[in-house]
Design a protein around this motif. Structure first.
Motif, PDB file in Angstrom:
ATOM      1  N   LEU A 181       0.824  -1.207   0.000  1.00  0.00           N
ATOM      2  CA  LEU A 181       0.000   0.000   0.000  1.00  0.00           C
ATOM      3  C   LEU A 181       0.861   1.261   0.000  1.00  0.00           C
ATOM      4  CD1 LEU A 181      -2.843  -1.038   2.473  1.00  0.00           C
ATOM      5  CD2 LEU A 181      -3.007  -0.781  -0.006  1.00  0.00           C
ATOM      6  N   ASP A 182       1.980   1.208   0.721  1.00  0.00           N
ATOM      7  CA  ASP A 182       2.852   2.373   0.790  1.00  0.00           C
ATOM      8  C   ASP A 182       3.409   2.722  -0.589  1.00  0.00           C
ATOM      9  OD1 ASP A 182       4.475   4.286   2.568  1.00  0.00           O
ATOM     10  OD2 ASP A 182       6.057   3.264   1.447  1.00  0.00           O
ATOM     11  N   TRP A 183       3.809   1.704  -1.339  1.00  0.00           N
ATOM     12  CA  TRP A 183       4.346   1.946  -2.687  1.00  0.00           C
ATOM     13  C   TRP A 183       3.303   2.630  -3.568  1.00  0.00           C
ATOM     14  CZ3 TRP A 183       2.675  -0.309  -7.373  1.00  0.00           C
ATOM     15  CH2 TRP A 183       3.471   0.008  -8.482  1.00  0.00           C
ATOM     16  N   MET A 184       2.069   2.151  -3.502  1.00  0.00           N
ATOM     17  CA  MET A 184       1.008   2.731  -4.327  1.00  0.00           C
ATOM     18  C   MET A 184       0.688   4.160  -3.890  1.00  0.00           C
ATOM     19  SD  MET A 184      -1.469  -0.620  -4.523  1.00  0.00           S
ATOM     20  CE  MET A 184      -2.494  -0.080  -5.873  1.00  0.00           C
ATOM     21  N   GLN A 185       0.679   4.378  -2.588  1.00  0.00           N
ATOM     22  CA  GLN A 185       0.307   5.702  -2.095  1.00  0.00           C
ATOM     23  C   GLN A 185       1.406   6.734  -2.319  1.00  0.00           C
ATOM     24  OE1 GLN A 185      -0.925   4.827   1.928  1.00  0.00           O
ATOM     25  NE2 GLN A 185      -3.003   4.383   1.279  1.00  0.00           N
ATOM     26  N   ARG A 186       2.653   6.292  -2.341  1.00  0.00           N
ATOM     27  CA  ARG A 186       3.740   7.222  -2.646  1.00  0.00           C
ATOM     28  C   ARG A 186       3.678   7.701  -4.096  1.00  0.00           C
ATOM     29  NH1 ARG A 186       7.839   7.812   1.110  1.00  0.00           N
ATOM     30  NH2 ARG A 186       7.608   6.446   2.930  1.00  0.00           N
ATOM     31  N   LEU A 187       3.042   6.928  -4.947  1.00  0.00           N
ATOM     32  CA  LEU A 187       2.814   7.372  -6.320  1.00  0.00           C
ATOM     33  C   LEU A 187       1.588   8.277  -6.421  1.00  0.00           C
ATOM     34  CD1 LEU A 187       3.396   4.006  -8.256  1.00  0.00           C
ATOM     35  CD2 LEU A 187       4.987   5.924  -8.032  1.00  0.00           C
ATOM     36  N   THR A 188       0.718   8.204  -5.426  1.00  0.00           N
ATOM     37  CA  THR A 188      -0.566   8.896  -5.495  1.00  0.00           C
ATOM     38  C   THR A 188      -0.515  10.313  -4.946  1.00  0.00           C
ATOM     39  OG1 THR A 188      -1.733   6.773  -5.306  1.00  0.00           O
ATOM     40  CG2 THR A 188      -3.001   8.770  -4.814  1.00  0.00           C
ATOM     41  N   PHE A 189       0.060  10.496  -3.741  1.00  0.00           N
ATOM     42  CA  PHE A 189      -0.115  11.805  -3.099  1.00  0.00           C
ATOM     43  C   PHE A 189       0.587  12.961  -3.822  1.00  0.00           C
ATOM     44  CE2 PHE A 189       3.732  10.689  -0.586  1.00  0.00           C
ATOM     45  CZ  PHE A 189       4.407  11.895  -0.592  1.00  0.00           C
ATOM     46  N   PRO A 190       1.680  12.737  -4.580  1.00  0.00           N
ATOM     47  CA  PRO A 190       2.240  13.884  -5.310  1.00  0.00           C
ATOM     48  C   PRO A 190       1.634  14.082  -6.702  1.00  0.00           C
ATOM     49  CG  PRO A 190       3.776  12.041  -5.384  1.00  0.00           C
ATOM     50  CD  PRO A 190       2.569  11.559  -4.648  1.00  0.00           C
ATOM     51  N   ASP A 191       0.700  13.216  -7.102  1.00  0.00           N
ATOM     52  CA  ASP A 191       0.164  13.222  -8.464  1.00  0.00           C
ATOM     53  C   ASP A 191      -0.951  14.266  -8.586  1.00  0.00           C
ATOM     54  OD1 ASP A 191      -0.971  12.671 -10.960  1.00  0.00           O
ATOM     55  OD2 ASP A 191      -0.581  10.520 -10.789  1.00  0.00           O
ATOM     56  N   GLU A 192      -0.696  15.326  -9.317  1.00  0.00           N
ATOM     57  CA  GLU A 192      -1.663  16.419  -9.423  1.00  0.00           C
ATOM     58  C   GLU A 192      -2.880  16.065 -10.266  1.00  0.00           C
ATOM     59  OE1 GLU A 192       0.360  19.933 -10.679  1.00  0.00           O
ATOM     60  OE2 GLU A 192       1.561  20.082  -8.839  1.00  0.00           O
ATOM     61  N   ARG A 193      -2.872  14.913 -10.910  1.00  0.00           N
ATOM     62  CA  ARG A 193      -4.057  14.464 -11.650  1.00  0.00           C
ATOM     63  C   ARG A 193      -5.120  13.907 -10.707  1.00  0.00           C
ATOM     64  NH1 ARG A 193      -1.447  10.034 -15.386  1.00  0.00           N
ATOM     65  NH2 ARG A 193      -0.542   9.587 -13.330  1.00  0.00           N
ATOM     66  N   VAL A 194      -4.730  13.638  -9.462  1.00  0.00           N
ATOM     67  CA  VAL A 194      -5.602  12.958  -8.499  1.00  0.00           C
ATOM     68  C   VAL A 194      -6.348  13.984  -7.649  1.00  0.00           C
ATOM     69  CG1 VAL A 194      -5.608  11.365  -6.522  1.00  0.00           C
ATOM     70  CG2 VAL A 194      -4.102  10.934  -8.477  1.00  0.00           C
ATOM     71  N   GLN A 195      -7.562  13.630  -7.237  1.00  0.00           N
ATOM     72  CA  GLN A 195      -8.389  14.495  -6.399  1.00  0.00           C
ATOM     73  C   GLN A 195      -7.625  14.938  -5.141  1.00  0.00           C
ATOM     74  OE1 GLN A 195     -11.361  15.676  -7.043  1.00  0.00           O
ATOM     75  NE2 GLN A 195     -12.040  14.393  -8.755  1.00  0.00           N
ATOM     76  N   PRO A 196      -7.719  16.217  -4.769  1.00  0.00           N
ATOM     77  CA  PRO A 196      -7.004  16.706  -3.580  1.00  0.00           C
ATOM     78  C   PRO A 196      -7.312  15.922  -2.304  1.00  0.00           C
ATOM     79  CG  PRO A 196      -7.807  18.556  -4.869  1.00  0.00           C
ATOM     80  CD  PRO A 196      -8.385  17.317  -5.502  1.00  0.00           C
ATOM     81  N   LEU A 197      -8.559  15.511  -2.116  1.00  0.00           N
ATOM     82  CA  LEU A 197      -8.897  14.761  -0.903  1.00  0.00           C
ATOM     83  C   LEU A 197      -8.143  13.435  -0.867  1.00  0.00           C
ATOM     84  CD1 LEU A 197     -10.522  14.397   1.694  1.00  0.00           C
ATOM     85  CD2 LEU A 197     -12.369  13.413   0.305  1.00  0.00           C
ATOM     86  N   ILE A 198      -8.084  12.744  -1.991  1.00  0.00           N
ATOM     87  CA  ILE A 198      -7.376  11.462  -2.041  1.00  0.00           C
ATOM     88  C   ILE A 198      -5.888  11.671  -1.814  1.00  0.00           C
ATOM     89  CG2 ILE A 198      -6.877   9.432  -3.447  1.00  0.00           C
ATOM     90  CD1 ILE A 198      -9.823   9.740  -2.605  1.00  0.00           C
TER      91      ILE A 198
END
Length: 247
Positions: A181-198
């Motif tokens: 989960l950590d690997w996936m989330q480290r790709l997610t939180f800096p990704d500006e294409r993703v919803q701010p809440l996520i």
């Protein structure tokens, strides 16, 4: 299990990575980090902000159908909707996993000195996991998607595992779940294409889970060095099965 000190390590207690670190010193550092870098998701995140049109709920490259023939036939709206449901499914899985983890931690510290830093950090981690589970549940509700519980077989397997797992098995399972989960989330939180809440949810989880991973790694090393042979073998078998299920 006997509590080991730095003196034990200096006397030659080591594994393939080298000398073991002092359990209390590791816990004290983690407690200090927790005091500085812990978050209340209810206050840190803007739960009332509307979702932004055209933004994803999970990086598209991590969505199950990405770049398949079916994906190429889907509209952008359908792809984003799929990312929303898969994010909800992962959050549901995270809640299930963290409920198991909290029970494993309680079992681990049950007969240990309550005044030790090692136990105090375990209780701090349980606090973190309570907040994470509530945060995941709230983000599912906020998105209006269903809750996706694991199947009955996995529910029963989890119930069995948290009851009979050895201590090294518990920490191995922790790392298997947290690292993926950590690997996936480290790709997610800096990704500006993703919803701010996520992005906010994953940022909080990554920061706090880094401490949990450190605690589990250090304790797993200690447990595998000191565990009897039967426990080591049992841990290898059950951990392999847990990895198969979790994947």
């Amino acid at each position: 299990m006997t509590t080991l000190t730095e003196a034990d390590a200096l006397d030659g207690l080591r594994d393939a990575l080298g000398l073991l670190k002092d359990r209390e010193q590791v816990a004290e550092r983690l407690l200090a980090s927790s005091a500085k870098h812990s978050f209340d998701p209810d206050k840190e995140l803007d739960w009332d902000a509307p979702f932004e049109e055209g933004k994803w709920f999970w990086p598209p490259e991590l969505v199950s159908l990405y770049d398949t023939p079916m994906w190429r036939r889907m509209s952008e709206e359908q792809r984003i909707l799929l990312s929303q449901h898969e994010a909800a499914a992962l959050a549901s899985l995270g809640i299930w996993f963290e409920l198991i983890l909290m029970q494993l931690l309680v079992r681990h510290i049950y007969d240990k000195a309550a005044t030790s830093a090692h136990v105090r950090y375990a209780l701090t981690e349980i606090e973190d996991e309570c907040r994470h589970s509530k945060m995941f549940a709230r983000v599912i509700s906020r998105g209006g998607t269903p809750w996706y519980p694991v199947g009955r077989a996995h529910q029963n397997l989890g119930r069995l595992f948290k009851t009979i797992s050895t201590t090294p098995g518990s920490f191995t399972a922790t790392l298997l779940g947290e690292e993926v989960l950590d690997w996936m989330q480290r790709l997610t939180f800096p990704d500006e294409r993703v919803q701010p809440l996520i992005r906010g949810v994953t940022r909080i989880h990554v920061v706090e889970e880094a401490r949990h991973v450190r605690y589990a790694r250090e304790e797993l090393r200690r447990q595998m060095v000191t565990a009897p042979k039967w426990s080591q073998e049992f841990t290898r078998v059950t951990s392999g099965e847990f990895a198969r299920v979790f994947s």
